[in-house]
Design an enzyme around this catalytic site. Structure first.
Site, short mmCIF file in Angstrom:
data_model
loop_
_atom_site.label_atom_id
_atom_site.label_comp_id
_atom_site.label_asym_id
_atom_site.label_seq_id
_atom_site.Cartn_x
_atom_site.Cartn_y
_atom_site.Cartn_z
N ASP A 62 0.85 -1.19 0.00
CA ASP A 62 0.00 0.00 0.00
C ASP A 62 0.89 1.24 0.00
O ASP A 62 1.84 1.33 0.79
CB ASP A 62 -0.91 0.01 1.22
CG ASP A 62 -2.00 -1.04 1.16
OD1 ASP A 62 -2.05 -1.79 0.16
OD2 ASP A 62 -2.80 -1.12 2.11
N HIS A 113 -6.44 2.64 -4.05
CA HIS A 113 -6.55 2.58 -2.58
C HIS A 113 -7.34 3.79 -2.06
O HIS A 113 -7.15 4.20 -0.91
CB HIS A 113 -5.14 2.55 -2.00
CG HIS A 113 -5.05 2.15 -0.56
ND1 HIS A 113 -5.91 1.26 0.04
CD2 HIS A 113 -4.15 2.52 0.41
CE1 HIS A 113 -5.57 1.10 1.30
NE2 HIS A 113 -4.51 1.86 1.57
N HIS A 117 -7.98 8.43 1.19
CA HIS A 117 -7.75 7.50 2.30
C HIS A 117 -8.73 7.70 3.46
O HIS A 117 -8.34 7.75 4.63
CB HIS A 117 -6.31 7.60 2.81
CG HIS A 117 -5.80 6.32 3.41
ND1 HIS A 117 -5.95 6.01 4.74
CD2 HIS A 117 -5.14 5.27 2.87
CE1 HIS A 117 -5.40 4.84 5.00
NE2 HIS A 117 -4.90 4.36 3.87
N HIS A 207 3.75 -2.35 3.19
CA HIS A 207 3.68 -0.93 2.83
C HIS A 207 4.97 -0.52 2.13
O HIS A 207 6.04 -1.04 2.44
CB HIS A 207 3.41 -0.07 4.06
CG HIS A 207 2.08 -0.37 4.69
ND1 HIS A 207 1.90 -1.44 5.54
CD2 HIS A 207 0.88 0.24 4.58
CE1 HIS A 207 0.63 -1.47 5.93
NE2 HIS A 207 -0.01 -0.46 5.37
#
Length: 254
Positions: A62, A113, A117, A207
């Protein structure tokens, strides 16, 4: 007299238990694979893992904050002949457009994504749709590629989110193995968690800018080589038709 009242209370209690069991049975028997029920409402599920007979699994990164290690992550993957999936947040794309192009040009998979966020469960369908379409369009403008995968921020989801994903032809992807790399774990701790919990069909969460991800990734890929586990992009792991998702979020080919 006391015996009479005691028997009456026991009879009342037994009746309540029978009613509860009948209600429970109506709600939970004949539970179809791919859905869970509560009070006759259906809960849709994202994909956490895949049931497969092949020795393959996926690792994902991510990208929301920072980009210093992104290129090196790809170089490590390439040295092991591995392709991973990157889930990119909209504001990250705007800040690092050259990295987005590099990810795409080096043959790594791009998923979205969200644009900002947020907790997607606090948005209505129109707000969800905007978060996703804005994110898709940012990727398309830079790469001419239309993402097919979406990972919810924080892993939070609800029926509205998955329904909008379905409308946009997006597969909603969670994870079955969490590296916890964002917690500042050492490389060996990251690798230990991932390797011990992974198996065929696993989807691993990492990540792109965590402290020890580079060294941890090398350990992970070395261990998977030894275990004869092949890492593929999530898009090559999941099914797109003729499948169900069980109550654990495992995608199963029909």
């Amino acid at each position: 007299m006391k015996v009479f009242f005691l028997k009456k209370k026991l009879l009342c209690l037994a009746s309540c238990v029978i009613v509860f069991l009948l209600v429970f049975s109506l709600n939970f028997t004949c539970l179809p694979v791919g859905a869970t029920y509560f009070n006759a409402s259906t809960k849709k599920l994202p994909i956490y893992s895949v049931k497969t007979a092949e020795n393959k699994l996926s690792i994902s990164f991510d990208a929301a904050w920072g980009a210093d290690k992104t290129s090196e992550i790809m170089s490590v993957c390439e040295s092991y002949n591995v392709k991973a999936t990157f889930f990119l947040v909209g504001f990250w794309i705007e800040k690092y457009p050259d990295k987005v192009k590099e990810i795409y040009n080096r043959g790594f998979e791009i998923g979205i994504h969200s644009s900002t966020h947020p907790d997607m469960t606090k948005l209505n369908k129109n707000e969800i749709r905007k978060e996703l379409t804005d994110n898709i369009n940012l990727v398309k403008e830079l790469t001419n590629y239309t993402p097919k995968l979406f990972r919810p921020p924080y892993g939070y989801y609800n029926n509205d989110l998955i329904e909008v994903c379905e409308e946009l032809n997006l597969s909603c992807i969670e994870w079955s193995v969490d590296s916890l790399d964002w917690k500042g774990l050492s490389a060996s701790e990251i690798a230990g968690r991932v390797v011990s919990q992974s198996k065929s069909g696993s989807i691993i969460l990492c990540h792109n800018n965590s402290d020890n991800i580079i060294d941890g990734l090398k350990m992970i890929l070395t261990a998977f080589n030894e275990k004869k586990l092949e890492l593929v992009p999530i898009g090559d792991l999941i099914y797109y038709e003729d499948y169900t998702i069980d109550v654990q979020g495992t995608q199963i080919k029909n």
